[in-house]
Design an enzyme around this catalytic site. Structure first.
Site, PDB file in Angstrom:
ATOM      1  N   THR A  74      -1.976  -1.429  -0.671  1.00 23.52           N
ATOM      2  CA  THR A  74      -0.925  -1.019  -1.607  1.00 23.52           C
ATOM      3  C   THR A  74       0.311  -1.898  -1.525  1.00 23.52           C
ATOM      4  O   THR A  74       0.965  -2.161  -2.530  1.00 23.52           O
ATOM      5  CB  THR A  74      -0.512   0.445  -1.303  1.00 23.52           C
ATOM      6  OG1 THR A  74      -1.659   1.257  -1.451  1.00 23.52           O
ATOM      7  CG2 THR A  74       0.556   0.940  -2.244  1.00 23.52           C
ATOM      8  N   ASP A  97      -8.567  -3.736  -1.188  1.00 17.88           N
ATOM      9  CA  ASP A  97      -8.178  -2.389  -0.799  1.00 17.88           C
ATOM     10  C   ASP A  97      -8.844  -2.173   0.558  1.00 17.88           C
ATOM     11  O   ASP A  97     -10.011  -2.552   0.750  1.00 17.88           O
ATOM     12  CB  ASP A  97      -8.728  -1.397  -1.828  1.00 17.88           C
ATOM     13  CG  ASP A  97      -8.271   0.027  -1.560  1.00 17.88           C
ATOM     14  OD1 ASP A  97      -7.570   0.578  -2.419  1.00 17.88           O
ATOM     15  OD2 ASP A  97      -8.622   0.584  -0.505  1.00 17.88           O
ATOM     16  N   SER A  98      -8.132  -1.584   1.490  1.00 19.40           N
ATOM     17  CA  SER A  98      -8.673  -1.554   2.855  1.00 19.40           C
ATOM     18  C   SER A  98      -9.893  -0.651   2.998  1.00 19.40           C
ATOM     19  O   SER A  98     -10.562  -0.667   4.032  1.00 19.40           O
ATOM     20  CB  SER A  98      -7.597  -1.182   3.863  1.00 19.40           C
ATOM     21  OG  SER A  98      -7.345   0.192   3.862  1.00 19.40           O
ATOM     22  N   SER A  99     -10.218   0.127   1.970  1.00 25.55           N
ATOM     23  CA  SER A  99     -11.464   0.906   2.033  1.00 25.55           C
ATOM     24  C   SER A  99     -12.671  -0.031   2.042  1.00 25.55           C
ATOM     25  O   SER A  99     -13.769   0.366   2.422  1.00 25.55           O
ATOM     26  CB  SER A  99     -11.571   1.840   0.829  1.00 25.55           C
ATOM     27  OG  SER A  99     -10.461   2.686   0.822  1.00 25.55           O
ATOM     28  N   ASP A 142      -5.239   2.791   4.593  1.00 24.73           N
ATOM     29  CA  ASP A 142      -6.399   3.684   4.758  1.00 24.73           C
ATOM     30  C   ASP A 142      -7.224   3.382   6.006  1.00 24.73           C
ATOM     31  O   ASP A 142      -7.624   4.296   6.721  1.00 24.73           O
ATOM     32  CB  ASP A 142      -7.307   3.615   3.515  1.00 24.73           C
ATOM     33  CG  ASP A 142      -6.675   4.300   2.314  1.00 24.73           C
ATOM     34  OD1 ASP A 142      -5.667   5.013   2.507  1.00 24.73           O
ATOM     35  OD2 ASP A 142      -7.179   4.120   1.192  1.00 24.73           O
ATOM     36  N   THR A 158      -3.691   6.881  14.342  1.00 28.74           N
ATOM     37  CA  THR A 158      -4.582   7.490  13.353  1.00 28.74           C
ATOM     38  C   THR A 158      -3.765   7.711  12.090  1.00 28.74           C
ATOM     39  O   THR A 158      -2.589   8.068  12.184  1.00 28.74           O
ATOM     40  CB  THR A 158      -5.024   8.900  13.836  1.00 28.74           C
ATOM     41  OG1 THR A 158      -5.609   8.766  15.110  1.00 28.74           O
ATOM     42  CG2 THR A 158      -6.017   9.540  12.906  1.00 28.74           C
ATOM     43  N   THR A 215     -12.770  13.895  21.630  1.00 29.41           N
ATOM     44  CA  THR A 215     -12.375  15.178  21.048  1.00 29.41           C
ATOM     45  C   THR A 215     -12.053  15.028  19.566  1.00 29.41           C
ATOM     46  O   THR A 215     -11.549  13.985  19.144  1.00 29.41           O
ATOM     47  CB  THR A 215     -11.148  15.780  21.764  1.00 29.41           C
ATOM     48  OG1 THR A 215     -10.771  16.992  21.085  1.00 29.41           O
ATOM     49  CG2 THR A 215      -9.967  14.836  21.797  1.00 29.41           C
ATOM     50  N   GLN A 216     -12.349  16.061  18.793  1.00 32.22           N
ATOM     51  CA  GLN A 216     -11.973  16.018  17.379  1.00 32.22           C
ATOM     52  C   GLN A 216     -10.524  16.482  17.190  1.00 32.22           C
ATOM     53  O   GLN A 216     -10.013  16.469  16.070  1.00 32.22           O
ATOM     54  CB  GLN A 216     -12.949  16.804  16.496  1.00 32.22           C
ATOM     55  CG  GLN A 216     -13.230  18.201  16.925  1.00 32.22           C
ATOM     56  CD  GLN A 216     -14.280  18.859  16.040  1.00 32.22           C
ATOM     57  OE1 GLN A 216     -13.938  19.711  15.243  1.00 32.22           O
ATOM     58  NE2 GLN A 216     -15.545  18.502  16.189  1.00 32.22           N
ATOM     59  N   CYS A 217      -9.846  16.860  18.271  1.00 32.26           N
ATOM     60  CA  CYS A 217      -8.408  17.182  18.170  1.00 32.26           C
ATOM     61  C   CYS A 217      -7.627  15.880  18.001  1.00 32.26           C
ATOM     62  O   CYS A 217      -8.047  14.840  18.490  1.00 32.26           O
ATOM     63  CB  CYS A 217      -7.908  17.858  19.446  1.00 32.26           C
ATOM     64  SG  CYS A 217      -8.605  19.477  19.720  1.00 32.26           S
TER      65      CYS A 217
HETATM   66  N1  ASP Z   1      -6.021   2.357  -0.665  1.00 30.54           N
HETATM   67  C1  ASP Z   1      -4.955   1.601  -0.059  1.00 30.54           C
HETATM   68  C2  ASP Z   1      -5.560   0.734   1.037  1.00 30.54           C
HETATM   69  O1  ASP Z   1      -5.785   1.203   2.108  1.00 30.54           O
HETATM   70  C3  ASP Z   1      -3.916   2.486   0.480  1.00 30.54           C
HETATM   71  C4  ASP Z   1      -2.770   1.785   1.158  1.00 30.54           C
HETATM   72  O2  ASP Z   1      -2.663   0.586   1.173  1.00 30.54           O
HETATM   73  O3  ASP Z   1      -1.908   2.479   1.699  1.00 30.54           O
HETATM   74  O4  ASP Z   1      -5.825  -0.425   0.796  1.00 30.54           O
END
Ligand code: ASP
Length: 343
Positions: free
Chosen positions: A15, A59-61, A92, A167, A279-281
């Site tokens: 972003t 996009d980092s996804s 992300d 995280t 842990t998932q905490c």
């Molecule tokens: N979808 C975006 C990414 O991770 C969100 C961001 O940059 O904050 O590339």
């Protein structure tokens, strides 16, 4: 007088480098030059800046271990010429990438600061400018001719954290990251307040940087939930080629005591699968044997993830498996803090 510090910006996408297409309302990636042109304040910084960019900002996804190797190579190729590195990355998957890089860069003695933003740089209320400018200032901090930060950090909304402790906790707030098991390394207010005690101990003798680019992705994550049934568990444990499983357990590392559940885990472990108990905490860690519900896991020799994040557990497992470290050796290495990722 010492020359100005040299900082390299590495633009991967996210972003921070996007602009709104006012016709369609959709966010699209800027190129690097446009990004820099949108922050004239950068010219006022007391350091020399240069930028390099992914050919296609993403996009980092869409991040994957090959991209991590590209970032590692960019740092390796420029390591001697620069005093610090700032990696612009989507938020992300930033904690995954930054954790991965912390393992890939062994003997790191210079700052590598990941940052990004929730609002694009072109937005009036953007958080991008503060995040980027302060990240650069932190990367440029020097004392007695040496960088103050000598590890991979993540800077967001006034705080620099150890990257492999973070995280992403919020998809909307500017304060998007948390590091519940390790306090901030630097806080930005009127002054940059460096918490020296929280930084990684600096290397006493300067070993050369070693860059590890092979990550083994034959791993999976399973988050326990009440109602997880035998056939689902069996199919995950039986994935062909699977070498390690990050098992997100309850609370202090607890899991059900059903006979079938324990039997399936036991079979998988004796077949050579490395099961890491995390842990998932969001905060705290695993204390195997503290409750009856984790005693059996301890007996089974599950790998103790202690207070590691899932992001760091995944990338640490990929890194160790990438070195062909298996069995007892894997357990011993995983349970040892390599880059300050666990207590
Ligand atoms: N979808 C975006 C990414 O991770 C969100 C961001 O940059 O904050 O590339």
């Amino acid at each position: 007088m010492k020359d100005k510090t040299n900082i390299l910006l590495i633009y991967t996408g996210g972003t921070i480098g996007m602009i709104k297409d006012y016709k369609t309302g959709a966010l699209k990636a800027f190129n690097f030059k446009e990004l820099i042109a949108n922050i004239p304040e950068l010219n006022q910084l007391d350091c020399k800046l240069k930028g390099i960019s992914f050919e296609e900002p993403i996009d980092s996804s869409n991040m994957n271990p090959e991209h991590w190797a590209t970032i590692a190579t960019m740092i390796e190729d420029n390591y001697e010429q620069y005093d610090g590195f700032v990696v612009l990355h989507g938020s992300d998957t930033m904690s995954y990438s930054a954790s991965a890089l912390s393992f890939m860069l062994e003997n790191l003695a210079k700052p590598v600061i990941f940052t990004g933003s929730q609002l694009p740089i072109g937005d009036l209320r953007t958080d991008a400018k503060e995040n980027l400018i302060t990240s650069i200032q932190i990367a440029a901090l020097q004392e007695n001719g040496r960088p103050v930060v000598q590890e991979v950090g993540l800077y967001f909304e006034y705080k620099l954290y150890r990257a492999n402790r973070t995280t992403k906790i919020n998809a909307e707030h500017f304060e998007a990251f948390a590091s519940l098991n390790h306090p901030p390394l630097v806080e930005s207010g009127v002054y940059l307040n460096v918490h020296y005690a929280n930084l990684l101990k600096r290397p006493t003798h300067n070993k050369p940087l070693q860059v590890h680019k092979v990550m083994d992705d034959n791993i999976a994550v399973l988050k326990l939930f009440p109602g997880l049934n035998r056939s689902v568990l069996k199919s995950i444990l039986g994935i062909p080629g699977l070498k390690a499983l990050v098992l997100e357990t309850y609370g202090a590392g607890n899991a059900p005591m059903y006979e079938w559940f324990l039997q399936e885990l036991k079979n998988a472990v004796s077949g050579g699968l490395l099961i890491i108990n995390v842990t998932q905490c969001s905060g705290g860690g695993v204390a195997m044997g503290h409750y009856e519900t984790s005693e059996k896991l301890k007996e089974m020799q599950l790998v103790n993830g202690k207070d590691i994040t899932t992001e760091a557990a995944i990338t640490k497992a990929m890194y160790l498996l990438g070195h062909k470290i298996y069995g007892e050796h894997f357990k011993k290495n995983f349970e040892t803090s390599l880059r300050g990722e666990m207590h």
